[in-house]
Design an enzyme around this catalytic site. Sequence first.
Site, short mmCIF file in Angstrom:
data_model
loop_
_atom_site.label_atom_id
_atom_site.label_comp_id
_atom_site.label_asym_id
_atom_site.label_seq_id
_atom_site.Cartn_x
_atom_site.Cartn_y
_atom_site.Cartn_z
N GLN A 219 0.81 -1.22 0.00
CA GLN A 219 0.00 0.00 0.00
C GLN A 219 0.84 1.27 0.00
O GLN A 219 0.31 2.36 -0.28
CB GLN A 219 -0.94 0.01 1.21
CG GLN A 219 -0.24 0.18 2.55
CD GLN A 219 -1.18 -0.03 3.72
OE1 GLN A 219 -1.56 -1.15 4.03
NE2 GLN A 219 -1.56 1.06 4.39
N CYS B 82 -5.20 0.37 3.58
CA CYS B 82 -5.26 -1.05 3.98
C CYS B 82 -6.63 -1.64 3.73
O CYS B 82 -6.76 -2.80 3.31
CB CYS B 82 -4.87 -1.19 5.45
SG CYS B 82 -5.92 -0.26 6.61
N HIS C 159 -6.64 -1.59 11.35
CA HIS C 159 -5.95 -2.05 10.15
C HIS C 159 -6.73 -3.18 9.49
O HIS C 159 -7.16 -4.13 10.16
CB HIS C 159 -4.55 -2.54 10.55
CG HIS C 159 -3.66 -2.90 9.39
ND1 HIS C 159 -3.47 -2.06 8.32
CD2 HIS C 159 -2.92 -4.02 9.14
CE1 HIS C 159 -2.63 -2.63 7.46
NE2 HIS C 159 -2.30 -3.83 7.94
N ASN D 60 -0.98 -9.44 4.62
CA ASN D 60 -0.87 -8.01 4.87
C ASN D 60 -0.61 -7.28 3.55
O ASN D 60 -0.46 -7.92 2.50
CB ASN D 60 0.25 -7.73 5.88
CG ASN D 60 0.07 -6.42 6.61
OD1 ASN D 60 -0.84 -5.63 6.32
ND2 ASN D 60 0.94 -6.14 7.56
#
Length: 330
Positions: free
Chosen positions: A138, A144, A277, A297
């Site tokens: 990102q 996110c 997140h 992630n």
Amino acid sequence: MKSYVAVAIIAIVALCAASVSAAPLTEQQYQFLFTRFVDQYNKQYEASEFFTRYNVFKQNLNFVLAHNAKGDASYTVAINEFGDLTSKEFSAKMNKLQHVNRQFTRDFTAWNATPKPAVTADALDWRSRGAVTPIKNQGQCGSCWAFSSTGAIEGANFVKNGKLVSLSEQQLVDCSGSAGNEGCNGGLMDSAFQWVKQNGGICTESDYPYTARDGSCKRCTPAVQISGHVDVSPTEADLMNAVNIVPVAVAIEADQMGFQFYSGGVFDGACGTNLDHGVLAVGYGTDGSKPYWIVKNSWGTSWGEQGYIRMIRNKNQCGISNMASYVIGA
């Protein structure tokens, strides 16, 4: 391949291993490692902030050395590209889930009506089944939520159609403000799903590439449509049921140093349930006596286990089961 900084730190930790805890390094060692860090991650600072970044790096390096020297944790940490940021700065830049800033109601009607798997697998990894795109990054944008959203749609599309298509986070950043999202300033996965449904689908990554900054909404031809999303009841048992159906968008608290510098193992470090997140649950398993979730992630492959983290299971670690959802009809 380990980074230059990581290799140098490993050597220094070995030198400190005889002591009860890692002693502070010499100024020459700090300077050497900071120089390598700046070079590896192409850091550029104004003259006025150089020493501030250097001192933050030293503090973070001390945390890494002290944690790993203890040798009693189930996870390791390492200096990465975030090594010059304080925890507060890191969270402000990277963790932009916005549910705390506006009214947000979850609806479990669809989940309660969803048939649950009769038997859940002892271990499951959607990556090995082909349902997960490569790790993305990102950058310096609080998007996110968009990466978590595209990951869930990508996975659902694969499960339904057998095709893995990388989808556009940038389209969500630029275009989904009408659903309440705020681009690089944050958003919600459910709001992104709502926008995709109402706007006839989402485009591919190649048709609408990521820029890591806010932009004006552009036209493109949607590649994947969805009919809606399902909010999962907030228990880990139900999260496991959901992950046995498709990869699931989840929210966690990721503002602690252990998460910032996580490099491997089963993460059971300090964190709460102040969700900040968005990530993607793509499976689960067990390492020895420690059950874990496999979480994708969006911080690139230099973070964690090639971009992934294994998080301890059955403790609702970092609030992982509190705001899970997935899409249907992809």
